[in-house]
Write an enzyme that holds these catalytic residues in place. Structure first.
Site, PDB file in Angstrom:
ATOM      1  CD  GLU A   1      -3.686  -4.309   3.546  1.00 18.65           C
ATOM      2  OE1 GLU A   1      -3.157  -4.253   2.433  1.00 18.65           O
ATOM      3  OE2 GLU A   1      -4.470  -3.455   3.965  1.00 18.65           O
TER       4      GLU A   1
ATOM      5  CE  LYS B   1      -1.591  -1.305   4.178  1.00 15.93           C
ATOM      6  NZ  LYS B   1      -1.339  -0.488   2.997  1.00 15.93           N
TER       7      LYS B   1
HETATM    8  P1  13P Z   1      -6.474   2.230   3.993  1.00 14.96           P
HETATM    9  O1  13P Z   1      -5.391   2.911   4.783  1.00 14.96           O
HETATM   10  O2  13P Z   1      -7.367   3.157   3.255  1.00 14.96           O
HETATM   11  O3  13P Z   1      -7.196   1.209   4.829  1.00 14.96           O
HETATM   12  O4  13P Z   1      -5.763   1.426   2.823  1.00 14.96           O
HETATM   13  C1  13P Z   1      -4.614   0.730   3.052  1.00 14.96           C
HETATM   14  C2  13P Z   1      -4.489  -0.334   2.073  1.00 14.96           C
HETATM   15  O5  13P Z   1      -3.451  -0.514   1.479  1.00 14.96           O
HETATM   16  C3  13P Z   1      -5.648  -1.220   1.849  1.00 14.96           C
HETATM   17  O6  13P Z   1      -5.232  -2.375   1.185  1.00 14.96           O
END
Ligand code: 13P
Length: 335
Positions: A179, A221
């Site tokens: 991510e 992500k």
């Molecule tokens: P949000 O969808 O609230 O941005 O959170 C996703 C997430 O996993 C943040 O690390």
């Protein structure tokens, strides 16, 4: 070195199964506690547990959710009937995942920028999480847009850490959710978000390749490509979708899948943007891994009342169904 990533590839496929997304319920103890308090719920270990059980036990959640990401505290807790979370969630037809980074901390040498920590002892922790039933992991790096940032140093430090984490996960047989979040904070235009996200992704691909990470056994992500919170013009869903998939097209076809974060968008806007993204042509599965855009309505509806567990579950269920319909291409009312 070759690494057998067959199991990771199979799990990644299950995580991005058609019409399903991943629920991010992995807020750290600190973040979860302040969200509970904001909703009038005392921030106790038991309330954090009860809230996560409410989410995970939502009836038919597995119709639209392939997995749930938890934090360390929850993975070691149990449902009220005594079943440990990982076992209970597997039994519901959902893959349990675990956030393994230890947070974004000020980056030495780079005032105002952050680097995500958690690499020390990671291999041992991953082995233990796998043993306890986790199927996948998550690590989040954050990048802030200003005129000067993100700096090359912050991009390199964070993408290198993401790659080291991803390689360690694949060696432990866990799928890494990778991510790299370019934050919505600021007044930048959508084009600047595209430029920065493309730069971060290019650096990330290079680091992943240097550590022999199998792209078919990871789930990316990313943020959607969107203007900053304080920018006066809001891009419409078509603009967000086109800009987002344009940046992603630099990823090879074999990438396991793409699951978007919501990043602070309203639940309705996140769903509408997702729906438009899903209509774009792409070689990899595209779906959601929202946190706030799925769970905020549930927390508001429940606000700690045992009598309102069902109301909380209905609120979560509505959002999961809307997003699952969005990725399936049969959303009736994108707002
Ligand atoms: P949000 O969808 O609230 O941005 O959170 C996703 C997430 O996993 C943040 O690390």
């Amino acid at each position: 070195m070759t690494r057998d990533t067959t199991a990771c590839r199979d799990t990644a496929k299950r995580m991005v199964a058609p019409g399903k997304g991943i629920l991010a319920a992995d807020e750290s103890i600190g973040t979860m506690s302040s969200r509970l308090e904001k909703n009038g719920v005392e921030a106790t270990e038991e309330n954090r547990r009860a809230y996560r059980e409410l989410l995970a036990a939502t009836p038919d959640l597995s119709d639209g959710a392939s997995g749930i990401i938890f934090c360390d505290e929850t993975l070691n807790q149990s449902f009220a009937d005594g079943t440990p979370f990982p076992k209970a969630v597997h039994a519901l037809g959902i893959l349990p995942g675990i956030k393994v980074d230890t947070g974004a901390k000020p980056c030495p040498g780079l005032p105002g920028e952050k680097v995500t920590e958690g690499l020390d002892g990671l291999a041992d922790r991953l082995a233990e999480y796998a043993e306890n039933g986790a199927a996948f992991a998550k690590w989040r790096a954050v990048f802030t847009i200003t005129d000067q940032t993100p700096s090359r140093g912050a991009i390199r430090a964070n993408t290198n850490a993401l790659a080291r984490y991803a390689a360690a996960c694949q060696e432990a047989g866990l799928v890494p959710i990778v991510e790299p979040e370019v934050l919505m904070d600021g007044d930048h235009a959508i084009d600047r978000c595209a430029e920065v996200t493309a730069m971060v992704h290019a650096a990330l691909r290079e680091e992943l390749a240097l550590l022999n990470v199998d792209l078919a056994g990871i789930v990316l992500k990313p943020n959607m490509i969107i203007e900053g919170d304080d920018h006066e013009v809001h891009a419409n869903a078509e603009q967000v979708a086109e800009a987002t998939v344009t940046v992603l097209r630099d990823w090879p076809d074999e990438l396991g899948g793409v699951t978007f974060l919501s990043g602070g968008q309203s639940p309705e806007r996140a769903t509408a943007n997702l729906e438009a993204i899903a209509r774009q042509d792409a070689p990899w599965p595209l779906t959601f891994s929202f946190g706030r855009a799925l769970v905020d309505p549930a927390l508001k509806a429940w606000h700690g009342e045992p009598d309102l567990v069902e109301a909380g579950q209905n609120a979560l269920s509505d959002r999961v169904k809307a997003n699952a319909a969005a990725v399936r291409g049969d959303l009736v009312t994108a707002e």
